[in-house]
Design an enzyme around this catalytic site. Structure first.
Site, PDB file in Angstrom:
ATOM      1  N   ARG A  68      31.164  40.208  42.634  1.00 25.37           N
ATOM      2  CA  ARG A  68      30.526  39.308  41.681  1.00 25.37           C
ATOM      3  C   ARG A  68      30.133  37.987  42.316  1.00 25.37           C
ATOM      4  O   ARG A  68      29.033  37.502  42.141  1.00 25.37           O
ATOM      5  CB  ARG A  68      31.464  39.075  40.504  1.00 25.37           C
ATOM      6  CG  ARG A  68      30.887  38.210  39.427  1.00 25.37           C
ATOM      7  CD  ARG A  68      31.638  38.381  38.117  1.00 25.37           C
ATOM      8  NE  ARG A  68      32.971  37.810  38.169  1.00 25.37           N
ATOM      9  CZ  ARG A  68      33.896  38.016  37.232  1.00 25.37           C
ATOM     10  NH1 ARG A  68      33.639  38.807  36.218  1.00 25.37           N
ATOM     11  NH2 ARG A  68      35.077  37.456  37.329  1.00 25.37           N
ATOM     12  N   TYR A  69      31.072  37.382  43.049  1.00 21.60           N
ATOM     13  CA  TYR A  69      30.796  36.103  43.702  1.00 21.60           C
ATOM     14  C   TYR A  69      30.380  36.365  45.161  1.00 21.60           C
ATOM     15  O   TYR A  69      30.903  37.285  45.781  1.00 21.60           O
ATOM     16  CB  TYR A  69      32.052  35.237  43.740  1.00 21.60           C
ATOM     17  CG  TYR A  69      32.680  34.935  42.408  1.00 21.60           C
ATOM     18  CD1 TYR A  69      32.107  34.005  41.546  1.00 21.60           C
ATOM     19  CD2 TYR A  69      33.867  35.555  42.038  1.00 21.60           C
ATOM     20  CE1 TYR A  69      32.727  33.704  40.341  1.00 21.60           C
ATOM     21  CE2 TYR A  69      34.491  35.245  40.832  1.00 21.60           C
ATOM     22  CZ  TYR A  69      33.918  34.317  39.991  1.00 21.60           C
ATOM     23  OH  TYR A  69      34.532  34.019  38.811  1.00 21.60           O
ATOM     24  N   ARG A  72      33.478  36.420  47.706  1.00 19.55           N
ATOM     25  CA  ARG A  72      34.669  37.203  47.395  1.00 19.55           C
ATOM     26  C   ARG A  72      34.292  38.594  46.915  1.00 19.55           C
ATOM     27  O   ARG A  72      33.418  38.720  46.055  1.00 19.55           O
ATOM     28  CB  ARG A  72      35.478  36.553  46.251  1.00 19.55           C
ATOM     29  CG  ARG A  72      36.307  35.366  46.639  1.00 19.55           C
ATOM     30  CD  ARG A  72      36.492  34.417  45.457  1.00 19.55           C
ATOM     31  NE  ARG A  72      35.293  33.619  45.257  1.00 19.55           N
ATOM     32  CZ  ARG A  72      35.101  32.788  44.232  1.00 19.55           C
ATOM     33  NH1 ARG A  72      36.019  32.653  43.307  1.00 19.55           N
ATOM     34  NH2 ARG A  72      33.988  32.094  44.133  1.00 19.55           N
ATOM     35  N   CYS A  81      47.955  52.439  37.521  1.00 15.60           N
ATOM     36  CA  CYS A  81      48.928  51.361  37.632  1.00 15.60           C
ATOM     37  C   CYS A  81      50.326  51.915  37.377  1.00 15.60           C
ATOM     38  O   CYS A  81      50.486  53.008  36.845  1.00 15.60           O
ATOM     39  CB  CYS A  81      48.588  50.269  36.618  1.00 15.60           C
ATOM     40  SG  CYS A  81      49.411  48.716  36.974  1.00 15.60           S
ATOM     41  N   CYS A  85      50.162  47.455  30.618  1.00 17.02           N
ATOM     42  CA  CYS A  85      50.368  46.236  29.845  1.00 17.02           C
ATOM     43  C   CYS A  85      49.437  46.321  28.644  1.00 17.02           C
ATOM     44  O   CYS A  85      48.255  46.628  28.798  1.00 17.02           O
ATOM     45  CB  CYS A  85      50.049  45.004  30.691  1.00 17.02           C
ATOM     46  SG  CYS A  85      51.123  44.837  32.127  1.00 17.02           S
ATOM     47  N   CYS A  88      46.090  44.424  28.841  1.00 14.85           N
ATOM     48  CA  CYS A  88      45.316  44.503  30.096  1.00 14.85           C
ATOM     49  C   CYS A  88      43.851  44.824  29.827  1.00 14.85           C
ATOM     50  O   CYS A  88      43.536  45.683  29.003  1.00 14.85           O
ATOM     51  CB  CYS A  88      45.907  45.577  31.000  1.00 14.85           C
ATOM     52  SG  CYS A  88      44.961  45.863  32.507  1.00 14.85           S
ATOM     53  N   ARG A  90      41.933  46.406  31.659  1.00 18.87           N
ATOM     54  CA  ARG A  90      41.610  47.760  32.110  1.00 18.87           C
ATOM     55  C   ARG A  90      42.458  48.811  31.374  1.00 18.87           C
ATOM     56  O   ARG A  90      42.462  49.977  31.744  1.00 18.87           O
ATOM     57  CB  ARG A  90      41.813  47.880  33.627  1.00 18.87           C
ATOM     58  CG  ARG A  90      40.889  46.979  34.437  1.00 18.87           C
ATOM     59  CD  ARG A  90      40.660  47.476  35.874  1.00 18.87           C
ATOM     60  NE  ARG A  90      39.674  46.648  36.560  1.00 18.87           N
ATOM     61  CZ  ARG A  90      39.982  45.683  37.430  1.00 18.87           C
ATOM     62  NH1 ARG A  90      41.232  45.442  37.752  1.00 18.87           N
ATOM     63  NH2 ARG A  90      39.029  44.968  38.005  1.00 18.87           N
ATOM     64  N   ASP A 249      41.534  38.197  27.444  1.00 19.69           N
ATOM     65  CA  ASP A 249      40.191  38.785  27.414  1.00 19.69           C
ATOM     66  C   ASP A 249      39.935  39.521  26.089  1.00 19.69           C
ATOM     67  O   ASP A 249      40.865  39.900  25.392  1.00 19.69           O
ATOM     68  CB  ASP A 249      40.036  39.796  28.565  1.00 19.69           C
ATOM     69  CG  ASP A 249      40.054  39.112  29.929  1.00 19.69           C
ATOM     70  OD1 ASP A 249      39.433  38.045  30.057  1.00 19.69           O
ATOM     71  OD2 ASP A 249      40.693  39.662  30.855  1.00 19.69           O
ATOM     72  N   ASP A 286      37.667  34.142  31.714  1.00 14.64           N
ATOM     73  CA  ASP A 286      36.706  35.017  32.375  1.00 14.64           C
ATOM     74  C   ASP A 286      35.609  35.229  31.331  1.00 14.64           C
ATOM     75  O   ASP A 286      35.830  35.921  30.330  1.00 14.64           O
ATOM     76  CB  ASP A 286      37.381  36.339  32.765  1.00 14.64           C
ATOM     77  CG  ASP A 286      36.806  36.898  34.043  1.00 14.64           C
ATOM     78  OD1 ASP A 286      35.572  36.826  34.203  1.00 14.64           O
ATOM     79  OD2 ASP A 286      37.576  37.401  34.879  1.00 14.64           O
ATOM     80  N   LYS A 293      34.788  33.336  36.162  1.00 13.77           N
ATOM     81  CA  LYS A 293      35.879  32.546  35.582  1.00 13.77           C
ATOM     82  C   LYS A 293      35.567  31.061  35.692  1.00 13.77           C
ATOM     83  O   LYS A 293      35.079  30.606  36.716  1.00 13.77           O
ATOM     84  CB  LYS A 293      37.173  32.825  36.348  1.00 13.77           C
ATOM     85  CG  LYS A 293      37.640  34.272  36.261  1.00 13.77           C
ATOM     86  CD  LYS A 293      38.917  34.476  37.059  1.00 13.77           C
ATOM     87  CE  LYS A 293      39.349  35.922  37.079  1.00 13.77           C
ATOM     88  NZ  LYS A 293      38.534  36.772  37.986  1.00 13.77           N
TER      89      LYS A 293
HETATM   90  C1  LIG Z   1      38.767  37.109  39.190  1.00  9.79           C
HETATM   91  C2  LIG Z   1      37.767  37.666  40.091  1.00  9.79           C
HETATM   92  C3  LIG Z   1      37.625  37.157  41.403  1.00  9.79           C
HETATM   93  C4  LIG Z   1      38.494  36.050  41.944  1.00  9.79           C
HETATM   94  O1  LIG Z   1      38.233  34.846  41.326  1.00  9.79           O
HETATM   95  P1  LIG Z   1      39.017  33.516  41.768  1.00  9.79           P
HETATM   96  O2  LIG Z   1      38.524  32.483  40.812  1.00  9.79           O
HETATM   97  O3  LIG Z   1      38.636  33.229  43.197  1.00  9.79           O
HETATM   98  O4  LIG Z   1      40.479  33.803  41.630  1.00  9.79           O
HETATM   99  C5  LIG Z   1      36.641  37.701  42.202  1.00  9.79           C
HETATM  100  N1  LIG Z   1      35.824  38.687  41.759  1.00  9.79           N
HETATM  101  C6  LIG Z   1      35.947  39.192  40.515  1.00  9.79           C
HETATM  102  C7  LIG Z   1      35.021  40.272  40.093  1.00  9.79           C
HETATM  103  C8  LIG Z   1      36.920  38.702  39.641  1.00  9.79           C
HETATM  104  O5  LIG Z   1      37.029  39.216  38.416  1.00  9.79           O
END
Ligand SMILES: *Cc1c(COP(=O)(O)O)cnc(C)c1O
Length: 324
Positions: A68-69, A72, A81, A85, A88, A90, A249, A286, A293
């Site tokens: 997504r980012y 990362r 899992c 939970c 959760c 998922r 969520d 989120d 987030k």
């Molecule tokens: C939560 C999440 C992250 C990590 O986010 P941080 O704010 O860096 O903790 C990265 N990718 C996805 C898809 C996420 O849901």
């Protein structure tokens, strides 16, 4: 919007550790029971709830990767899992059978990361990433260690809480190779942090693996200042830095767990006055449908008609600060 495409079935999944923790407890009151024991209320799906609440499907690039980012990427080595939970995001998608990526799928997923030089951090999540078989976990870590642009490996896990006996020197040696590995443990109440959990955390921290925590804000479980205070202090004492407090969520059938954002902000405001800064997590949402987030306050800053900044202190007093 929920398309009602999913059939919702109530089924508990817990570990022996959790079983022991909930023995003789009131399932309608105990904070551990409430997290793990299915409840009829989960079948009440409300209109605002969403099948894919944080938009994972949209960002799933190759099998096992959610990206997504730009800097990362998530890798999900195992979709199932150790526990279910009840809140959760998922929850309804967790497979009951073992669903590890094959070695070829792992290589393929890592190839995706290797091709994109903007990816600086790889987050192993799940399911339960730390329950992945040792040879596949080793394969993932070793391949990631060979990619120059990967600076850090992060693992999001509930295993230290629900199965602390699975923390072994072998596991730690598998993880603790060249690149720094950070572990974010999911923990929602101080009662989860038993002596066994504390000892497991110590094994990680003694070997130089930093620990962080994330907590879901859950009505009836931890939406009280004293409960959060106790949790965050206990984490810090165990060298676990509270990282995020997640607003719950919009998972189908979890209305009974959700507080309002206003309530979450009031709790954070109360903590600001009574709790050490190192114990404070960031309260985040989120944003539904995959927009990422963001911190959701409370905000301590406002401006007046002259463009001066007005800062509110932790007791509610207001103070002017020049615009520049
Ligand atoms: C939560 C999440 C992250 C990590 O986010 P941080 O704010 O860096 O903790 C990265 N990718 C996805 C898809 C996420 O849901």
């Amino acid at each position: 919007m929920n398309k009602n495409s999913q059939k919702y079935e109530l089924k508990n999944k817990i570990t022996p550790t959790i079983k022991k923790l909930i023995e003789n407890k009131n399932i309608h009151e105990d904070p551990i029971c409430l997290q793990f024991i299915a409840n009829q209320q989960e079948l009440n799906v409300s209109i605002e709830e969403i099948d894919d609440p944080i938009g994972d499907d949209k960002y799933s690039k190759v099998k096992g990767i959610i990206h997504r980012y730009p800097d990362r990427a998530l890798i999900i080595p195992k979709n199932d899992c150790l526990v279910t939970c009840r809140f959760c995001f998922r929850k309804w998608k967790l497979p009951e059978v073992n669903t590890e990526l094959s070695e070829d799928e792992i290589k393929n997923a890592i190839e995706y990361i290797k091709q994109d030089h903007k990816i600086w951090e790889v987050v192993l999540t799940g399911g339960e990433p730390l329950a992945t078989s040792n040879h596949k976990l080793a394969l993932i870590i070793n391949l990631l260690n060979k990619i120059d642009h990967v600076g850090v490996i992060r693992i999001h896990s509930r295993l230290p809480i629900v199965a602390p006996e699975k923390i072994t020197q072998e596991l730690i040696e598998t993880l603790n190779k060249e690149k720094p590995v950070y572990i974010v443990i999911h923990c929602n109440h101080s009662k989860e942090i038993t002596l066994e959990v504390e000892n497991g955390c110590k094994m990680f921290t003694n070997s130089g693996i930093p620990l962080l925590s994330q907590t879901a804000l859950l009505k009836g479980i931890n939406n009280k200042t004293e409960v959060l205070e106790q949790l965050f202090r206990k984490l810090i004492i165990n060298k676990v830095k509270p990282y995020y407090l997640h607003h719950a969520d919009l998972v189908p059938g979890t209305q009974h767990f959700r507080t309002s954002i206003r309530e979450g902000q009031e709790l954070m405001k109360a903590l600001r006055g009574t709790l050490s800064g190192i114990c404070q997590p960031t309260y985040v949402l989120d944003i539904p449908n995959g927009y990422g987030k963001v911190p959701i306050g409370p905000s301590y800053i406002n401006s007046d008609s002259n463009n001066n900044i007005i800062i509110t202190d932790y007791k509610g007093g207001e103070h002017e600060y020049p615009p520049k």
